[in-house]
Write a protein that holds these residues in place. Structure first.
Motif, PDB file in Angstrom:
ATOM      1  N   CYS A   1      20.866  12.498 -17.213  1.00 53.82           N
ATOM      2  CA  CYS A   1      22.276  12.027 -16.463  1.00 53.82           C
ATOM      3  C   CYS A   1      21.969  10.291 -16.268  1.00 53.82           C
ATOM      4  CB  CYS A   1      23.137  12.746 -15.763  1.00 53.82           C
ATOM      5  SG  CYS A   1      22.247  13.503 -14.273  1.00 53.82           S
ATOM      6  N   GLN A   2      21.019  10.851 -14.631  1.00 56.73           N
ATOM      7  CA  GLN A   2      21.065   9.197 -13.645  1.00 56.73           C
ATOM      8  C   GLN A   2      20.206   7.949 -14.959  1.00 56.73           C
ATOM      9  OE1 GLN A   2      17.687  10.171 -11.244  1.00 56.73           O
ATOM     10  NE2 GLN A   2      17.839   8.603  -9.802  1.00 56.73           N
ATOM     11  N   ARG A   3      19.039   7.992 -15.934  1.00 59.52           N
ATOM     12  CA  ARG A   3      18.737   7.184 -16.649  1.00 59.52           C
ATOM     13  C   ARG A   3      19.963   6.871 -17.229  1.00 59.52           C
ATOM     14  NH1 ARG A   3      14.234  10.595 -16.559  1.00 59.52           N
ATOM     15  NH2 ARG A   3      15.337  12.099 -18.706  1.00 59.52           N
ATOM     16  N   ASN A   4      21.195   7.382 -17.959  1.00 61.67           N
ATOM     17  CA  ASN A   4      22.189   7.261 -18.439  1.00 61.67           C
ATOM     18  C   ASN A   4      23.233   6.768 -17.990  1.00 61.67           C
ATOM     19  OD1 ASN A   4      20.980   7.932 -21.028  1.00 61.67           O
ATOM     20  ND2 ASN A   4      21.536  10.056 -20.929  1.00 61.67           N
ATOM     21  N   CYS A   5      23.168   6.656 -17.051  1.00 61.41           N
ATOM     22  CA  CYS A   5      24.838   6.250 -16.156  1.00 61.41           C
ATOM     23  C   CYS A   5      24.213   4.618 -15.323  1.00 61.41           C
ATOM     24  CB  CYS A   5      25.220   7.266 -14.740  1.00 61.41           C
ATOM     25  SG  CYS A   5      26.485   6.087 -13.347  1.00 61.41           S
ATOM     26  N   PRO A   6      25.312   3.990 -15.687  1.00 64.21           N
ATOM     27  CA  PRO A   6      25.203   2.897 -15.693  1.00 64.21           C
ATOM     28  C   PRO A   6      25.565   2.612 -14.336  1.00 64.21           C
ATOM     29  CG  PRO A   6      27.173   2.796 -17.169  1.00 64.21           C
ATOM     30  CD  PRO A   6      26.365   4.233 -16.907  1.00 64.21           C
ATOM     31  N   TYR A   7      25.720   2.529 -13.794  1.00 63.12           N
ATOM     32  CA  TYR A   7      26.315   2.347 -11.837  1.00 63.12           C
ATOM     33  C   TYR A   7      25.860   2.919 -11.343  1.00 63.12           C
ATOM     34  CZ  TYR A   7      30.521   1.473 -14.876  1.00 63.12           C
ATOM     35  OH  TYR A   7      31.097   1.276 -16.932  1.00 63.12           O
ATOM     36  N   GLY A   8      24.106   4.181 -11.430  1.00 64.64           N
ATOM     37  CA  GLY A   8      23.425   3.895 -10.473  1.00 64.64           C
ATOM     38  C   GLY A   8      23.996   5.073  -9.717  1.00 64.64           C
ATOM     39  N   VAL A   9      24.993   6.004  -9.806  1.00 64.83           N
ATOM     40  CA  VAL A   9      25.424   6.780  -8.905  1.00 64.83           C
ATOM     41  C   VAL A   9      25.450   8.705  -9.079  1.00 64.83           C
ATOM     42  CG1 VAL A   9      28.079   5.549  -9.482  1.00 64.83           C
ATOM     43  CG2 VAL A   9      27.380   7.420 -10.504  1.00 64.83           C
ATOM     44  N   ILE A  10      24.197   8.714 -10.114  1.00 68.06           N
ATOM     45  CA  ILE A  10      23.343   9.413  -9.643  1.00 68.06           C
ATOM     46  C   ILE A  10      21.925   9.848  -9.848  1.00 68.06           C
ATOM     47  CG2 ILE A  10      22.856  11.790 -11.134  1.00 68.06           C
ATOM     48  CD1 ILE A  10      25.057  11.216 -13.004  1.00 68.06           C
TER      49      ILE A  10
END
Length: 271
Positions: free
Chosen positions: A181-190
């Protein structure tokens, strides 16, 4: 001589009804800010349905009239607001359902929002106030936007990421710490984090009487740095009274959590 953004249309809405009702050329184009599935309704069938249901046509005509009035107002404000709208869309707010926005004209950089977030979430803040893009006085800190179609859900082996009944995107305790999920989030919020000891210290007791530890200092004692890290992000302080702690802790009202369309309506009202 340039394209001007007139308005933002969120998912589930429709466009083009004014041209259809009045048989006029379209006055504006529509551009998808994110991956979009659109349903196209041909004019003929729609007009036949409206002809058979005059009350529906009257309702649609009233809504179209309201949009005409709004467009006149928007065109008057367009050249000032267009760049702001473009900025919000470029930064992904087109797919957000609840984004944290900070008014830099009001923000005093006290970081109360971060501290309150950490205190609410076992010592790990789910937002970074100073990070993120800024346009004019609008700052978008690094914090979950609760996207309509969350990228973080795309590849979660234990299916630990769900949207609850209020729309917030949540990460369950069944997270295995794979980091997809961290890698897939384009906004760096995880972020991947271990459970940290809570912060302690009372500001008034420490400031007035010198009692206790300085506020923000962690309790003594160590925690296992090799413990499995799990994904954490903003959960809108679900279960806490009063809403998100970051907004409640802001002394100047600079921090707000809103959907893009509500924010734009608010800006129009202020203007």
């Amino acid at each position: 001589g340039k394209d001007v953004v007139l308005s933002y249309v969120s998912a589930g809405n429709y466009v083009g009804e004014m041209a259809m009702l009045n048989n006029n050329p379209r006055s504006a184009t529509v551009t998808a800010a994110v991956f979009t599935e659109a349903l196209v309704l041909p004019v003929g069938p729609v007009q036949r349905v409206l002809a058979a249901n005059p009350e529906w046509r009257e309702i649609l005509q009233l809504q179209a009239s309201k949009r005409v009035r709004n467009n006149i107002f928007r065109e008057d404000q367009a050249f000032r607001d267009s760049d702001l709208l473009k900025f919000l869309m470029q930064e992904g707010l087109g797919e957000a359902t609840d984004a944290l926005i900070i008014d830099e004209n009001l923000c005093i950089q006290c970081d109360n929002c971060e501290t309150a977030c950490a205190d609410t979430h076992e010592g790990t803040s789910r937002l970074d106030r100073s990070a993120g893009p800024t346009f004019q006085n609008i700052h978008i800190p690094t914090s979950c936007r609760h996207c309509e179609h969350p990228h973080c859900m795309k590849d979660c082996p234990p299916d630990a990421i769900r949207r609850n009944e209020n729309g917030e995107v949540m990460i369950a305790d069944s997270c295995i710490g794979c980091g997809n999920c961290q890698r897939n989030c384009p906004y760096g919020v995880i972020q991947m984090a271990v459970k940290a000891p809570p912060k302690k210290g009372n500001l008034l007791s420490w400031l007035l009487f010198g009692l206790g530890d300085e506020p923000g200092q962690r309790e003594s004692g160590e925690y296992d740095p090799n413990a499995i890290k799990k994904a954490v992000k903003c959960d809108m302080c679900t279960g806490s009274k009063g809403g998100p702690a970051c907004v409640r802790a802001c002394p100047t009202g600079a921090a707000m959590r809103v959907s893009p369309e509500k924010y734009l309506v608010r800006q129009n009202e202020l203007n």
